[in-house]
Design an enzyme around this catalytic site. Sequence first.
Site, PDB file in Angstrom:
ATOM      1  N   LYS A   1     -48.705  68.936  -6.711  1.00  0.00           N
ATOM      2  CA  LYS A   1     -48.305  68.905  -8.125  1.00  0.00           C
ATOM      3  C   LYS A   1     -47.339  67.731  -8.332  1.00  0.00           C
ATOM      4  O   LYS A   1     -46.424  67.547  -7.533  1.00  0.00           O
ATOM      5  CB  LYS A   1     -47.608  70.229  -8.458  1.00  0.00           C
ATOM      6  CG  LYS A   1     -46.916  70.272  -9.799  1.00  0.00           C
ATOM      7  CD  LYS A   1     -46.094  71.552  -9.906  1.00  0.00           C
ATOM      8  CE  LYS A   1     -45.305  71.678 -11.166  1.00  0.00           C
ATOM      9  NZ  LYS A   1     -44.105  70.924 -11.314  1.00  0.00           N
TER      10      LYS A   1
ATOM     11  N   LYS B   1     -33.305  79.477  -3.185  1.00  0.00           N
ATOM     12  CA  LYS B   1     -32.264  78.662  -2.544  1.00  0.00           C
ATOM     13  C   LYS B   1     -31.269  79.515  -1.785  1.00  0.00           C
ATOM     14  O   LYS B   1     -30.302  79.001  -1.223  1.00  0.00           O
ATOM     15  CB  LYS B   1     -31.533  77.841  -3.610  1.00  0.00           C
ATOM     16  CG  LYS B   1     -32.477  76.815  -4.184  1.00  0.00           C
ATOM     17  CD  LYS B   1     -31.973  76.111  -5.390  1.00  0.00           C
ATOM     18  CE  LYS B   1     -33.021  75.124  -5.871  1.00  0.00           C
ATOM     19  NZ  LYS B   1     -33.452  75.322  -7.226  1.00  0.00           N
TER      20      LYS B   1
ATOM     21  N   LYS C   1     -40.758  65.450  -9.776  1.00  0.00           N
ATOM     22  CA  LYS C   1     -39.647  64.585  -9.352  1.00  0.00           C
ATOM     23  C   LYS C   1     -39.201  64.937  -7.941  1.00  0.00           C
ATOM     24  O   LYS C   1     -38.869  64.080  -7.138  1.00  0.00           O
ATOM     25  CB  LYS C   1     -38.460  64.754 -10.312  1.00  0.00           C
ATOM     26  CG  LYS C   1     -38.515  63.868 -11.514  1.00  0.00           C
ATOM     27  CD  LYS C   1     -37.659  64.418 -12.639  1.00  0.00           C
ATOM     28  CE  LYS C   1     -38.390  65.464 -13.404  1.00  0.00           C
ATOM     29  NZ  LYS C   1     -37.835  66.051 -14.558  1.00  0.00           N
TER      30      LYS C   1
END
Length: 323
Positions: free
Chosen positions: A190, A111, A193
Site C-alpha cells: 500500500k 505500538k 509515507k
Amino acid sequence: MKRVLTGIQSSGRPHLGNILGAILPAIELSQKIESFLFIADLHALTTLKNKDLVKKNSIETAAAWLAFGLDTSKNVLYKQSDVPQVTELMWYLNCITPYPMLANAHSFKDKSNNLSDVNAGLFTYPVLMAADIILYNADTVPVGKDQLQHLEITRDIANKFNNHFGDTFVIPEASVKKNTLIVPGTDGRKMSKSYSNTINILGSENTIKKQIMGIITDSKGLEEPKDPSNCNIFKIYKLLASDFDTEKLRLKYLSGGFGYGHAKKELFELIVKKFEKPRKRFDELMNSHERITSELKKGSEIANETANSVLKKVRQNLGLVRA
Ligand code: ADP
Ligand code: TRP
C-alpha cells in the site's frame, strides 16, 4: 441537513495514495453535501516534533485540497488547531472514556509493545478524534477501513454522554466506500509515507521521475512478453488512464519488445499530463501562502461558530456554567 466531516492528518505532503484514496472522493462528496474538511495538525503532533515541519505540512495539506478544486464557498476547510475548543471538549470526553476502550484501540495497541515510546497523546488519540467529529454535529464521516474502530469509539462516547448528561450530540455514522481504493506504492505494498514508497505527484518532475524509475518490477528482459496484472507500473497506470489507453498498454506488455523502462516513461508522461493543472495550482499556492492562510481563516471562523454553540450546550449539560 446532513453534514459530512473528515480530517487528514498533516504528517507530510499528500501523495498519490492520499489524493486518489481520500482527497478526490471527499471533494466529490462535497459537491453534493456540505462538508467540513480539516487538517488534523493536533493529531500530527503525536508524532511530529519539529516546528517547521508542522507548519510546512499543514500548508501543503491545505494547498492540496485547494489545488484539487475544493469549493470553499460551499464547504468549510480549516485547521484543527484553529478551533482549540476541540481540546476542551476532549477533556470532557476523557472524563467519561473507559481506560480499557483506549487500551484496545489499534492506534495504541500496535505500538504498545514498546510503551516507553508511547506518549499520552497517542493513547488518547481516539478521544480527540471523537471530539473532532461531535463538536461539529457531523452525521457522516468518510474514512478508510483502518479508522472504523475510531468511529465506533466516537459513537460509544457520544452515546454515553447523551445518556448520562442529556441529549447533546449527534451520533455520527462512518461511511466506507465499498471498493475502497488501495493505491499500490512503488514496492507493491500500500502506498504510504511510512513505507517510503510514495509517488509525490505534487513534487517536482524530477522527484516524480525518480520515484517512478524506482518502481519494483521483475527482471524480464526487453524482448520478453510481460504480465501486466503482476506489474506495479501497470497497476498504477490503470488507476489513472482511460480504458482505451490501459488496453493499449496491456497489449504492449503482452506482445514483447516493450521494456519496463518504456512503461515507466509512459506512466511518468501520464502523471505529468493528468495532474498538470492541480500541480500548477499547487505551486502557485505554495509560492504565496496568502490565499491558503485566508481560506483557512475563513474556514476556522465558520467552524468556530458551530463549535461555540455546541460547546455552550455541553458546558450547560455538565453543570459548568460560564459567566
Ligand atoms: P499514510 O499511510 O501515507 O501515512 P494516512 O494514513 O495519513 O497516509 O492517510 C490519509 C488518508 O489517505 C486516509 O484517508 C487514507 O485512507 C488515505 N490513503 C492513504 N494511503 C492510501 C493508499 N495507498 N490508497 C488509498 N488511500 C490511501
Ligand atoms: N485519524 C485520521 C487518520 O489518520 C485523521 C482524523 C483525525 C480524522 N480526526 C478525524 C478523520 C475525524 C475523520 C474524522 O486518517
